[in-house]
Design an enzyme around this catalytic site. Sequence first.
Site, PDB file in Angstrom:
ATOM      1  N   PRO A  40       0.788  -1.234   0.000  1.00 46.85           N
ATOM      2  CA  PRO A  40       0.000   0.000   0.000  1.00 46.85           C
ATOM      3  C   PRO A  40       0.825   1.292   0.000  1.00 46.85           C
ATOM      4  O   PRO A  40       1.811   1.405   0.717  1.00 46.85           O
ATOM      5  CB  PRO A  40      -0.846  -0.098   1.275  1.00 46.85           C
ATOM      6  N   ASN A  41       0.375   2.209  -0.811  1.00 43.80           N
ATOM      7  CA  ASN A  41       0.887   3.576  -0.931  1.00 43.80           C
ATOM      8  C   ASN A  41       2.196   3.694  -1.707  1.00 43.80           C
ATOM      9  O   ASN A  41       2.633   4.810  -1.998  1.00 43.80           O
ATOM     10  CB  ASN A  41       1.026   4.251   0.448  1.00 43.80           C
TER      11      ASN A  41
ATOM     12  N   ARG B  71       4.834  12.228  -2.662  1.00 43.31           N
ATOM     13  CA  ARG B  71       4.896  12.867  -1.346  1.00 43.31           C
ATOM     14  C   ARG B  71       6.035  12.250  -0.524  1.00 43.31           C
ATOM     15  O   ARG B  71       6.581  11.210  -0.866  1.00 43.31           O
ATOM     16  CB  ARG B  71       3.564  12.696  -0.598  1.00 43.31           C
TER      17      ARG B  71
ATOM     18  N   TYR C 107      11.245   8.703   1.290  1.00 43.86           N
ATOM     19  CA  TYR C 107      11.187   7.656   0.262  1.00 43.86           C
ATOM     20  C   TYR C 107      11.823   8.054  -1.074  1.00 43.86           C
ATOM     21  O   TYR C 107      11.797   7.268  -2.012  1.00 43.86           O
ATOM     22  CB  TYR C 107       9.732   7.214   0.058  1.00 43.86           C
TER      23      TYR C 107
ATOM     24  N   ASN D 297       8.004  -5.668  -0.826  1.00 44.16           N
ATOM     25  CA  ASN D 297       7.930  -4.581   0.144  1.00 44.16           C
ATOM     26  C   ASN D 297       6.459  -4.486   0.547  1.00 44.16           C
ATOM     27  O   ASN D 297       5.657  -3.865  -0.155  1.00 44.16           O
ATOM     28  CB  ASN D 297       8.420  -3.261  -0.457  1.00 44.16           C
TER      29      ASN D 297
ATOM     30  N   ALA E 245       3.036  -0.960   4.902  1.00 45.16           N
ATOM     31  CA  ALA E 245       2.451  -0.981   6.250  1.00 45.16           C
ATOM     32  C   ALA E 245       2.002  -2.384   6.680  1.00 45.16           C
ATOM     33  O   ALA E 245       1.985  -2.690   7.876  1.00 45.16           O
ATOM     34  CB  ALA E 245       1.282  -0.007   6.328  1.00 45.16           C
TER      35      ALA E 245
ATOM     36  N   HIS F 193       3.917  -4.718   9.174  1.00 44.66           N
ATOM     37  CA  HIS F 193       3.813  -4.609  10.626  1.00 44.66           C
ATOM     38  C   HIS F 193       2.499  -5.144  11.177  1.00 44.66           C
ATOM     39  O   HIS F 193       2.268  -5.088  12.383  1.00 44.66           O
ATOM     40  CB  HIS F 193       3.976  -3.133  11.031  1.00 44.66           C
TER      41      HIS F 193
ATOM     42  N   ASP G 249       1.677 -15.985   6.161  1.00 42.78           N
ATOM     43  CA  ASP G 249       1.172 -17.321   5.828  1.00 42.78           C
ATOM     44  C   ASP G 249       1.242 -17.586   4.330  1.00 42.78           C
ATOM     45  O   ASP G 249       1.556 -18.706   3.908  1.00 42.78           O
ATOM     46  CB  ASP G 249      -0.275 -17.485   6.311  1.00 42.78           C
TER      47      ASP G 249
ATOM     48  N   GLU H  68      12.498  -9.689   1.828  1.00 42.87           N
ATOM     49  CA  GLU H  68      11.755  -8.518   2.297  1.00 42.87           C
ATOM     50  C   GLU H  68      12.609  -7.267   2.070  1.00 42.87           C
ATOM     51  O   GLU H  68      13.790  -7.272   2.405  1.00 42.87           O
ATOM     52  CB  GLU H  68      11.488  -8.697   3.798  1.00 42.87           C
TER      53      GLU H  68
ATOM     54  N   HIS I 260      12.709  -2.881   2.490  1.00 38.83           N
ATOM     55  CA  HIS I 260      12.163  -1.590   2.904  1.00 38.83           C
ATOM     56  C   HIS I 260      13.074  -0.494   2.392  1.00 38.83           C
ATOM     57  O   HIS I 260      14.294  -0.578   2.561  1.00 38.83           O
ATOM     58  CB  HIS I 260      12.005  -1.510   4.425  1.00 38.83           C
ATOM     59  N   ILE I 261      12.471   0.510   1.802  1.00 36.96           N
ATOM     60  CA  ILE I 261      13.233   1.632   1.253  1.00 36.96           C
ATOM     61  C   ILE I 261      13.911   2.397   2.390  1.00 36.96           C
ATOM     62  O   ILE I 261      15.077   2.751   2.309  1.00 36.96           O
ATOM     63  CB  ILE I 261      12.290   2.564   0.458  1.00 36.96           C
ATOM     64  N   SER I 262      13.149   2.648   3.435  1.00 33.17           N
ATOM     65  CA  SER I 262      13.673   3.402   4.577  1.00 33.17           C
ATOM     66  C   SER I 262      14.326   2.446   5.575  1.00 33.17           C
ATOM     67  O   SER I 262      14.148   1.228   5.509  1.00 33.17           O
ATOM     68  CB  SER I 262      12.540   4.176   5.255  1.00 33.17           C
TER      69      SER I 262
ATOM     70  N   ARG J  63      13.217   3.940  12.858  1.00 32.28           N
ATOM     71  CA  ARG J  63      11.982   4.730  12.843  1.00 32.28           C
ATOM     72  C   ARG J  63      11.095   4.367  14.042  1.00 32.28           C
ATOM     73  O   ARG J  63      11.579   3.901  15.051  1.00 32.28           O
ATOM     74  CB  ARG J  63      11.277   4.556  11.484  1.00 32.28           C
TER      75      ARG J  63
ATOM     76  N   ARG K  78       7.080   0.226  13.711  1.00 31.41           N
ATOM     77  CA  ARG K  78       7.694  -0.322  12.501  1.00 31.41           C
ATOM     78  C   ARG K  78       8.742  -1.382  12.821  1.00 31.41           C
ATOM     79  O   ARG K  78       9.382  -1.934  11.922  1.00 31.41           O
ATOM     80  CB  ARG K  78       8.338   0.789  11.666  1.00 31.41           C
TER      81      ARG K  78
HETATM   82  O1  CA2 Z   1      10.492   1.806   4.069  1.00 36.84           O
HETATM   83  C1  CA2 Z   1       9.640   1.149   3.459  1.00 36.84           C
HETATM   84  O2  CA2 Z   1       9.806   0.722   2.332  1.00 36.84           O
HETATM   85  C2  CA2 Z   1       8.282   0.898   4.122  1.00 36.84           C
HETATM   86  O3  CA2 Z   1       7.896  -0.443   3.811  1.00 36.84           O
HETATM   87  C3  CA2 Z   1       7.325   1.898   3.510  1.00 36.84           C
HETATM   88  C4  CA2 Z   1       5.934   1.882   4.136  1.00 36.84           C
HETATM   89  C5  CA2 Z   1       6.015   1.946   5.660  1.00 36.84           C
HETATM   90  O4  CA2 Z   1       4.729   1.782   6.208  1.00 36.84           O
HETATM   91  C6  CA2 Z   1       6.949   0.890   6.222  1.00 36.84           C
HETATM   92  O5  CA2 Z   1       7.009   1.048   7.614  1.00 36.84           O
HETATM   93  C7  CA2 Z   1       8.336   1.029   5.629  1.00 36.84           C
HETATM   94  C8  CA2 Z   1       5.103   3.072   3.670  1.00 36.84           C
HETATM   95  C9  CA2 Z   1       5.050   3.267   2.204  1.00 36.84           C
HETATM   96  C10 CA2 Z   1       4.375   4.570   1.952  1.00 36.84           C
HETATM   97  O6  CA2 Z   1       4.898   5.094   0.780  1.00 36.84           O
HETATM   98  C11 CA2 Z   1       4.703   6.393   0.510  1.00 36.84           C
HETATM   99  C12 CA2 Z   1       5.239   6.857  -0.646  1.00 36.84           C
HETATM  100  C13 CA2 Z   1       5.100   8.169  -0.989  1.00 36.84           C
HETATM  101  C14 CA2 Z   1       4.404   9.018  -0.164  1.00 36.84           C
HETATM  102  C15 CA2 Z   1       3.858   8.547   1.000  1.00 36.84           C
HETATM  103  C16 CA2 Z   1       4.009   7.227   1.344  1.00 36.84           C
END
Ligand code: CA2
Length: 147
Positions: free
Chosen positions: A10-11, A18, A23, A74, A77, A80, A87, A98, A100-102, A107, A111
């Site tokens: 998601p997202n 944003r 990110y 990836n 959210a 978590h 599963d 797995e 994660h970009i960040s 954090r 997370r």
């Molecule tokens: O660091 C990552 O890749 C995460 O999986 C990104 C998730 C976050 O919930 C994880 O804790 C770490 C969130 C992705 C949201 O992506 C956005 C991209 C652009 C603007 C806003 C959110």
Amino acid sequence: MMKILVINGPNLNFLGIREPDIYGKETYADLCDLIRSHAQKRGVTVEFFQSNHEGALVDAIQAAYGNADGIVINPAAYTHTSVALLDAVKSVGIPTVEVHISKVESREEFRQISFIRAACIATVTGRGFQGYLDAMDLLIDKKGKKA
Ligand code: CA2
């Protein structure tokens, strides 16, 4: 030829639109282009799937059964929160990394837990888009922890 499925949760379709400080300023399409060119370089085929829906992500993992040799995921959210994704990865038995970009470990507390991690051969965090390429290399070179 080895086939890798790259799944984003998601997202992540909002990348570059944003929160560029967390990110980056590159888009989801840029991410796919980067992965595609790395796949070409490494001689593997790659497929992409992105959804904001947990069940759709489960369906994509199930559809990979007998179809993909590795998964880079990836779960965003859902990392978590989702036992369903854990599963799903366990049930297909496809080597999965797995990403994660960040740097999630630096954090918020919420997370720090990853349900899916238990089913993955490795986790890559805090490397930006490069982390997806590292994950592909781990699958290709099979340098992960578990089979
Ligand atoms: O660091 C990552 O890749 C995460 O999986 C990104 C998730 C976050 O919930 C994880 O804790 C770490 C969130 C992705 C949201 O992506 C956005 C991209 C652009 C603007 C806003 C959110």
